[in-house]
Design a protein around this motif. Structure first.
Motif, PDB file in Angstrom:
ATOM      1  N   PRO A  54       0.840  -1.212   0.000  1.00 28.10           N
ATOM      2  CA  PRO A  54       0.000   0.000   0.000  1.00 28.10           C
ATOM      3  C   PRO A  54       0.866   1.249   0.000  1.00 28.10           C
ATOM      4  N   ALA A  55       0.324   2.315  -0.525  1.00 24.55           N
ATOM      5  CA  ALA A  55       1.090   3.542  -0.742  1.00 24.55           C
ATOM      6  C   ALA A  55       1.666   4.112   0.548  1.00 24.55           C
ATOM      7  N   GLU A  56       1.030   3.837   1.663  1.00 27.05           N
ATOM      8  CA  GLU A  56       1.527   4.398   2.922  1.00 27.05           C
ATOM      9  C   GLU A  56       2.901   3.844   3.274  1.00 27.05           C
ATOM     10  N   GLU A  57       3.214   2.699   2.703  1.00 25.23           N
ATOM     11  CA  GLU A  57       4.487   2.073   3.016  1.00 25.23           C
ATOM     12  C   GLU A  57       5.629   2.624   2.175  1.00 25.23           C
ATOM     13  N   TRP A  58       5.300   3.238   1.071  1.00 24.85           N
ATOM     14  CA  TRP A  58       6.342   3.653   0.131  1.00 24.85           C
ATOM     15  C   TRP A  58       7.326   4.639   0.734  1.00 24.85           C
ATOM     16  N   ASN A  59       8.554   4.532   0.299  1.00 27.89           N
ATOM     17  CA  ASN A  59       9.605   5.469   0.669  1.00 27.89           C
ATOM     18  C   ASN A  59       9.469   6.735  -0.151  1.00 27.89           C
ATOM     19  N   VAL A  60       8.576   7.606   0.262  1.00 26.92           N
ATOM     20  CA  VAL A  60       8.268   8.763  -0.580  1.00 26.92           C
ATOM     21  C   VAL A  60       9.411   9.771  -0.665  1.00 26.92           C
ATOM     22  N   TYR A  61      10.476   9.550   0.082  1.00 31.67           N
ATOM     23  CA  TYR A  61      11.623  10.454  -0.011  1.00 31.67           C
ATOM     24  C   TYR A  61      12.671   9.946  -0.992  1.00 31.67           C
ATOM     25  N   ASP A  62      12.488   8.750  -1.486  1.00 32.03           N
ATOM     26  CA  ASP A  62      13.441   8.228  -2.452  1.00 32.03           C
ATOM     27  C   ASP A  62      13.322   9.028  -3.754  1.00 32.03           C
ATOM     28  N   PRO A  63      14.440   9.597  -4.195  1.00 36.14           N
ATOM     29  CA  PRO A  63      14.418  10.437  -5.393  1.00 36.14           C
ATOM     30  C   PRO A  63      13.787   9.748  -6.599  1.00 36.14           C
ATOM     31  N   GLN A  64      14.051   8.464  -6.714  1.00 34.38           N
ATOM     32  CA  GLN A  64      13.468   7.736  -7.844  1.00 34.38           C
ATOM     33  C   GLN A  64      11.955   7.675  -7.728  1.00 34.38           C
ATOM     34  N   VAL A  65      11.490   7.388  -6.532  1.00 32.26           N
ATOM     35  CA  VAL A  65      10.047   7.315  -6.323  1.00 32.26           C
ATOM     36  C   VAL A  65       9.417   8.677  -6.599  1.00 32.26           C
ATOM     37  N   ILE A  66      10.073   9.717  -6.133  1.00 26.59           N
ATOM     38  CA  ILE A  66       9.567  11.072  -6.385  1.00 26.59           C
ATOM     39  C   ILE A  66       9.474  11.330  -7.877  1.00 26.59           C
ATOM     40  N   THR A  67      10.532  10.981  -8.567  1.00 23.58           N
ATOM     41  CA  THR A  67      10.542  11.181 -10.023  1.00 23.58           C
ATOM     42  C   THR A  67       9.410  10.417 -10.687  1.00 23.58           C
ATOM     43  N   TRP A  68       9.277   9.161 -10.317  1.00 21.79           N
ATOM     44  CA  TRP A  68       8.228   8.339 -10.927  1.00 21.79           C
ATOM     45  C   TRP A  68       6.850   8.920 -10.672  1.00 21.79           C
ATOM     46  N   ARG A  69       6.625   9.352  -9.445  1.00 22.28           N
ATOM     47  CA  ARG A  69       5.299   9.865  -9.114  1.00 22.28           C
ATOM     48  C   ARG A  69       5.046  11.199  -9.798  1.00 22.28           C
ATOM     49  N   LEU A  70       6.093  11.992  -9.931  1.00 22.24           N
ATOM     50  CA  LEU A  70       5.927  13.267 -10.626  1.00 22.24           C
ATOM     51  C   LEU A  70       5.613  13.046 -12.096  1.00 22.24           C
ATOM     52  N   ALA A  71       6.052  11.934 -12.617  1.00 23.08           N
ATOM     53  CA  ALA A  71       5.848  11.673 -14.044  1.00 23.08           C
ATOM     54  C   ALA A  71       4.530  10.967 -14.307  1.00 23.08           C
ATOM     55  N   GLY A  72       3.849  10.556 -13.245  1.00 28.25           N
ATOM     56  CA  GLY A  72       2.654   9.742 -13.436  1.00 28.25           C
ATOM     57  C   GLY A  72       1.369  10.438 -13.039  1.00 28.25           C
TER      58      GLY A  72
END
Lengths: 243, 243
Positions: free
Chosen positions: B82-100
């Motif tokens: 679930p999204a609450e578990e995600w490492n939202v500070y990971d630069p890659q995750v940030i990039t992916w979410r910004l692109a989606g």
DNA sequence: GACCATCAAAAGTCATACGTAATGAGCGTG
DNA sequence: CACGCTCATTACGTATGACTTTTGATGGTC
């Protein structure tokens, strides 16, 4: 392939996979300065030294690479990156650094981060907290009051952590919410490692109650101010305890 | 082993490793909701679908696991968390979410984070910035002034990003410094995706100059206040542009 | 209906073979 | 002497098959 067949998983039982074990060995070694930036590790060497296959080493290296702790280049090896590159927000990295020689610096960084985030989180929570969340915050604050005397530091800590977690969650910002673990680590570290013979200061307890009140009354200004005082106190305290 | 021998690395050239390519495919798919939490992926299936070996899949999964995007369990498969578990500070995750598809939410989260961190960073920078850092900040502010008219949005953006980066670095806090990329992403995103026909507002430019001045004069209070206004403006602007 | 033994599916690990690219030593040329 | 090119070396990258371990599911017994 016979090596592990004849000795069924050498030694004791491991809870997690081998890669996790290797990671738990390499990570702290790097963040702790045992392998200073620029150090070159070779996969074969690591495999031999840790008695695992290259596959396992590669998986661990991939994770370290995603944390920007190392960089893997052909013909060169696995190079430890300078500390400025590290993903200092990765919970694992934070844990490793808190457990190692970097602990004082890490504690200071985290406390400063708290001082920036938590007041804003309290302000937002004052505007967004649901009745349930208000009740949770208030309840934890009362719990802190109840356990603030008589050397019940462990119980007090539980309420303290839950209090800050609840506010970060009530702020409605997922990135703030994710800092709950960080705050927990800082608070726990303070209780565990530093000298904390005495009961918590009553002014601190009162401030927590005030934050809870302000959030309940939707008073964003007061919630932020009180929380700011709390975090500034934490920084001042750190200046005393840590060189 | 013959598959890629007979067809020398099928199709076009790849810049990075296969695992990185797979990661760049799986990561956005997960953060973008294409594989909702609870979805179970199987290693072999992924290997076949993406035409790579299981080795490659496992390495990618290990990284996703370290980001807490997925959890790998025996006999079950690779489960999306679930999204609450995600490492939202990971630069890659940030990039992916910004692109989606999550872009608006992510932008808002990051802007709120900025509003918490940057004022405190400016305050600290006022107390700690070296003469060189003061010069850098001032220089970038002047660059913003110089490029604030005549539709030079790209050049303005460069100075803007450098300005905020310099302050975050001058704050002396490694965790703040690491948010430079985040700020860059937000500012760039604003210029790129949102409507920005007109030149930047002159009040905004003036505020940046004021921050630089305050830091140079070691006026922590004024530096924080001006930066707070900047970030609050950014939030207000976001409320207008994003639903 | 509850409990337990058995089975099978899928990840985990290992060993090996081969592919690939980057590095640096050696060599030739201007 | 300096510059640049060639090429062998080296260590990571990828693929594959065999085997192990865990664990959900199945079905049978009391």
């Amino acid at each position: 392939m016979a090596s592990q067949a004849e000795s069924p998983t050498r030694s004791s039982r491991q809870g997690e996979g081998l890669h996790a074990r290797l990671l738990a060995s390499l990570g702290p070694a790097i963040t702790g300065g045992e392998h200073p930036p620029g150090t070159v590790l070779r996969t074969d060497e690591l495999a031999e030294k840790h008695e695992v296959s290259r596959t396992v080493v590669r998986e661990a290296v991939r994770v370290l690479e995603s944390m920007h702790l190392v960089e893997s280049r052909r013909r060169v090896g696995v190079t430890v990156l300078p500390a400025e590159e590290w993903n200092v927000y990765d919970p694992q990295v934070i844990t490793w650094r808190l457990a190692g020689a970097d602990r004082p610096r890490q504690l200071r960084s985290l406390t400063v981060l708290r001082s920036a985030v938590e007041p804003v989180a309290a302000r937002l929570a004052a505007g967004l907290a649901t009745p349930e969340q208000c009740a949770e915050v208030t309840g934890q604050a009362l719990g802190m009051v109840a356990t603030s005397r008589g050397g019940q530091l462990e119980k007090y800590l539980v309420h303290d952590v839950a209090f800050h977690r609840a506010i970060l969650r009530a702020s409605g910002n997922e990135m703030f919410a994710r800092l709950g673990d960080v705050v927990a680590a800082v608070l726990t570290g303070r209780t565990e490692h530093e000298v904390m013979f005495s009961d918590p200061r009553q002014e601190a307890v009162t401030l927590h109650v005030q934050v809870a009140e302000a959030i309940r009354e939707r008073d964003a200004e007061r919630a932020e101010a009180a929380m700011r005082t709390i975090t500034l106190d934490a920084m001042a305290e750190l200046d005393v305890l840590v060189p």
